[in-house]
Motif scaffolding. Sequence first.
Motif, PDB file in Angstrom:
ATOM      1  N   ASP A 365       0.836  -1.211   0.000  1.00 41.99           N
ATOM      2  CA  ASP A 365       0.000   0.000   0.000  1.00 41.99           C
ATOM      3  C   ASP A 365       0.866   1.254   0.000  1.00 41.99           C
ATOM      4  O   ASP A 365       0.542   2.231  -0.682  1.00 41.99           O
ATOM      5  CB  ASP A 365      -0.952  -0.010   1.205  1.00 41.99           C
ATOM      6  CG  ASP A 365      -1.989  -1.114   1.052  1.00 41.99           C
ATOM      7  OD1 ASP A 365      -2.534  -1.243  -0.056  1.00 41.99           O
ATOM      8  OD2 ASP A 365      -2.221  -1.859   2.019  1.00 41.99           O
ATOM      9  N   ARG A 372       1.399   6.677  -6.858  1.00 47.56           N
ATOM     10  CA  ARG A 372       0.247   7.530  -7.212  1.00 47.56           C
ATOM     11  C   ARG A 372       0.509   9.002  -6.948  1.00 47.56           C
ATOM     12  O   ARG A 372      -0.150   9.861  -7.542  1.00 47.56           O
ATOM     13  CB  ARG A 372      -0.989   7.069  -6.435  1.00 47.56           C
ATOM     14  CG  ARG A 372      -1.503   5.736  -6.928  1.00 47.56           C
ATOM     15  CD  ARG A 372      -2.669   5.304  -6.089  1.00 47.56           C
ATOM     16  NE  ARG A 372      -3.761   6.251  -6.216  1.00 47.56           N
ATOM     17  CZ  ARG A 372      -4.992   5.937  -6.587  1.00 47.56           C
ATOM     18  NH1 ARG A 372      -5.278   4.688  -6.868  1.00 47.56           N
ATOM     19  NH2 ARG A 372      -5.921   6.841  -6.655  1.00 47.56           N
ATOM     20  N   SER A 387      -0.137 -13.622  -7.894  1.00 46.67           N
ATOM     21  CA  SER A 387      -0.736 -12.816  -8.972  1.00 46.67           C
ATOM     22  C   SER A 387      -1.675 -11.745  -8.412  1.00 46.67           C
ATOM     23  O   SER A 387      -1.906 -10.715  -9.043  1.00 46.67           O
ATOM     24  CB  SER A 387      -1.479 -13.717  -9.956  1.00 46.67           C
ATOM     25  OG  SER A 387      -2.494 -14.401  -9.270  1.00 46.67           O
ATOM     26  N   LYS A 388      -2.192 -11.977  -7.192  1.00 41.58           N
ATOM     27  CA  LYS A 388      -3.085 -10.965  -6.593  1.00 41.58           C
ATOM     28  C   LYS A 388      -2.311  -9.673  -6.342  1.00 41.58           C
ATOM     29  O   LYS A 388      -2.850  -8.563  -6.475  1.00 41.58           O
ATOM     30  CB  LYS A 388      -3.652 -11.475  -5.262  1.00 41.58           C
ATOM     31  CG  LYS A 388      -4.749 -12.481  -5.455  1.00 41.58           C
ATOM     32  CD  LYS A 388      -5.579 -12.608  -4.182  1.00 41.58           C
ATOM     33  CE  LYS A 388      -6.668 -13.640  -4.380  1.00 41.58           C
ATOM     34  NZ  LYS A 388      -6.625 -14.718  -3.402  1.00 41.58           N
ATOM     35  N   ASN A 391      -1.781  -7.911  -9.646  1.00 38.91           N
ATOM     36  CA  ASN A 391      -3.047  -7.307 -10.083  1.00 38.91           C
ATOM     37  C   ASN A 391      -3.444  -6.122  -9.231  1.00 38.91           C
ATOM     38  O   ASN A 391      -4.075  -5.181  -9.724  1.00 38.91           O
ATOM     39  CB  ASN A 391      -4.158  -8.360 -10.087  1.00 38.91           C
ATOM     40  CG  ASN A 391      -4.107  -9.149 -11.380  1.00 38.91           C
ATOM     41  OD1 ASN A 391      -4.196  -8.576 -12.463  1.00 38.91           O
ATOM     42  ND2 ASN A 391      -3.907 -10.451 -11.278  1.00 38.91           N
ATOM     43  N   LYS A 392      -3.071  -6.156  -7.965  1.00 36.80           N
ATOM     44  CA  LYS A 392      -3.400  -5.016  -7.095  1.00 36.80           C
ATOM     45  C   LYS A 392      -2.646  -3.770  -7.574  1.00 36.80           C
ATOM     46  O   LYS A 392      -3.226  -2.681  -7.672  1.00 36.80           O
ATOM     47  CB  LYS A 392      -3.027  -5.342  -5.637  1.00 36.80           C
ATOM     48  CG  LYS A 392      -3.380  -4.228  -4.685  1.00 36.80           C
ATOM     49  CD  LYS A 392      -3.276  -4.660  -3.239  1.00 36.80           C
ATOM     50  CE  LYS A 392      -3.513  -3.445  -2.343  1.00 36.80           C
ATOM     51  NZ  LYS A 392      -3.600  -3.742  -0.948  1.00 36.80           N
ATOM     52  N   LEU A 394      -1.540  -3.260 -10.580  1.00 38.58           N
ATOM     53  CA  LEU A 394      -2.150  -2.911 -11.869  1.00 38.58           C
ATOM     54  C   LEU A 394      -3.458  -2.139 -11.674  1.00 38.58           C
ATOM     55  O   LEU A 394      -3.680  -1.097 -12.299  1.00 38.58           O
ATOM     56  CB  LEU A 394      -2.391  -4.203 -12.672  1.00 38.58           C
ATOM     57  CG  LEU A 394      -3.206  -4.110 -13.957  1.00 38.58           C
ATOM     58  CD1 LEU A 394      -2.541  -3.181 -14.960  1.00 38.58           C
ATOM     59  CD2 LEU A 394      -3.369  -5.492 -14.587  1.00 38.58           C
ATOM     60  N   ASP A 395      -4.306  -2.631 -10.779  1.00 33.16           N
ATOM     61  CA  ASP A 395      -5.634  -2.031 -10.589  1.00 33.16           C
ATOM     62  C   ASP A 395      -5.576  -0.649  -9.955  1.00 33.16           C
ATOM     63  O   ASP A 395      -6.438   0.188 -10.218  1.00 33.16           O
ATOM     64  CB  ASP A 395      -6.500  -2.927  -9.679  1.00 33.16           C
ATOM     65  CG  ASP A 395      -6.915  -4.200 -10.385  1.00 33.16           C
ATOM     66  OD1 ASP A 395      -6.762  -4.258 -11.620  1.00 33.16           O
ATOM     67  OD2 ASP A 395      -7.362  -5.143  -9.706  1.00 33.16           O
ATOM     68  N   GLN A 396      -4.589  -0.421  -9.086  1.00 34.93           N
ATOM     69  CA  GLN A 396      -4.634   0.809  -8.288  1.00 34.93           C
ATOM     70  C   GLN A 396      -3.678   1.899  -8.767  1.00 34.93           C
ATOM     71  O   GLN A 396      -3.450   2.878  -8.071  1.00 34.93           O
ATOM     72  CB  GLN A 396      -4.358   0.462  -6.816  1.00 34.93           C
ATOM     73  CG  GLN A 396      -5.426  -0.480  -6.279  1.00 34.93           C
ATOM     74  CD  GLN A 396      -5.353  -0.670  -4.779  1.00 34.93           C
ATOM     75  OE1 GLN A 396      -4.615  -0.005  -4.074  1.00 34.93           O
ATOM     76  NE2 GLN A 396      -6.148  -1.600  -4.283  1.00 34.93           N
ATOM     77  N   THR A 397      -3.096   1.702  -9.951  1.00 35.93           N
ATOM     78  CA  THR A 397      -2.184   2.718 -10.487  1.00 35.93           C
ATOM     79  C   THR A 397      -2.525   2.977 -11.953  1.00 35.93           C
ATOM     80  O   THR A 397      -3.385   2.297 -12.522  1.00 35.93           O
ATOM     81  CB  THR A 397      -0.718   2.223 -10.439  1.00 35.93           C
ATOM     82  OG1 THR A 397      -0.654   1.005 -11.186  1.00 35.93           O
ATOM     83  CG2 THR A 397      -0.234   2.002  -9.021  1.00 35.93           C
ATOM     84  N   SER A 398      -1.824   3.943 -12.556  1.00 40.15           N
ATOM     85  CA  SER A 398      -1.981   4.178 -13.993  1.00 40.15           C
ATOM     86  C   SER A 398      -0.604   4.389 -14.603  1.00 40.15           C
ATOM     87  O   SER A 398       0.287   4.959 -13.966  1.00 40.15           O
ATOM     88  CB  SER A 398      -2.854   5.414 -14.221  1.00 40.15           C
ATOM     89  OG  SER A 398      -2.941   5.687 -15.597  1.00 40.15           O
TER      90      SER A 398
END
Length: 469
Positions: A365, A372, A387-388, A391-392, A394-398
């Motif tokens: 986190d 971010r 993989s979680k 993916n975390k 991946l999902d929470q950044t750009s």
Amino acid sequence: PSRIPCPHDSLLNNKWVNPYADTLKRLRDAFDSGRTRPAEFRLIQLRGLSRFLNENRKLLLDTLAQDLSKPAFEADISEIILCETEIKLALNNLHTWMKDERVEKNLVTQLDSAFIRKEPYGVTLIISPWNYPLNLLLMPLVGAIAAGNCVVLKPSEISKSMEKVIAEVLPQYLDKNCFATVLGGPQEATILLKNRFDYIFFTGSPRVGRIVMSAASKYLTPITLELGGKNPCYVDDNCDPQNVANRVAWFRFFNAGQTCVAPDYILCTRETQEKLLPALQNAVTQFYGKDPQGSPDLGRIISDKHFHRLRGLLGNGRAAIGGQSDEQERYIAPTVLVDVKETDPVMQEEIFGPILPILNVQSIDEAIAFIRKREKPLALYAFSKNSKVVNKVLDQTSSGNFGGNDGFMFMTMTSMPFGGVGHSGMGEYHGKFTFDAFSHRRGCLLRSPYLEMIDKIRYPPYSPGHQRL
Ligand code: NAD
């Protein structure tokens, strides 16, 4: 392309003299004549590009060795083979790409023809940097040709040997009325950008990206900006340190770190850092031997300016691996820095060299919050056996592109769009995406000139019944 003499003074007696006027007129006339539109013309130019690479392979490898001491393997896979793959793809798919795309029709257009036409923009400009001086000029050029445009090429003045080859050898393989090369640096580029283009494709730094964007705004010229920045690399506690170290070291030290998508810094816990350091040292020794300076597989820094900039960064934190440099050869050792602070200079600018700082975080986190807080990077990497976790991140950044458990392998995929977002750029290319970048998608509806009986119900005077239409 034809060679244009570099303008040193574009103001004669206070009168604006445009040194590029004749060249641009030649390209404009060629475009307006329609000669770039037939598929056959485009195929001939693409085959010309292919022959350029094929017949001059040795010259190109030698040239890249002169500019950057690029090892032949690195030059071949990252500069020549990638371009050849793009050309092959365009040759094999051009007819399909060019075809009008039929679109769904609504009730009132059922009897009409509705489609998207892929139209060339016209006279376009490609400006490229020095780190992959062939790839970053030719990859966009493939799409520009495939889409039917005329092109002015502005290679980097810093990769001098390649600039010469682009000016002298490439023109022998392309139509001289449709493709031109402009030489020079910021001064020439500034004058060039005063001219009107129908599309600009720029690869380089965010600083110059802003200049290009503001020049384009004068004519509202559409643009693609392929920029750079600091690419974070998160390494989770749950990983195989040697595996991660091999992958990270390869893509950080490839081309002596002068790669826009290379990981700029690692984020991990202190415990993972302690496991990664011996693994990274092991990877460096395996790849480049005990004395990396003697390795033929490690490139050199492009210029004295960049060498001095990088040498200045070696003093940030503590060099746990490497840290040596040699001005004579513009050599910077593969270096890993620890105890680096967020406020250190090495964390303020894109490193663009073989230096890898490690910053410690307590948790995933905290790593995500760190990422971010900063500009959206061109590439972002996450390593974990879980993989979680990947993916975390991946999902929470750009970011422009994302790599899970490896480096820039996404660059090898013609099916994948490549490009930045926000501060790292706008627009995308590679494969068919380059064709799309250089095409205007023109929505067309061709209606029947008859059937006025049906159409006329939309005209005034409107009756209360019109409101339900
Ligand atoms: P740069 O921005 O200094 O130069 C790029 C090009 O712009 C060169 O051709 C240069 O001559 C020209 N230029 C310089 N000043 C100009 C001006 N005032 N007006 C118009 N044009 C001007 O970049 P560089 O040092 O050659 O390359 C390094 C940068 O490029 C890094 O930031 C890197 O991340 C980025 N890059 C991005 C990608 C990508 O695909 N996104 C690829 C490679 C490099």
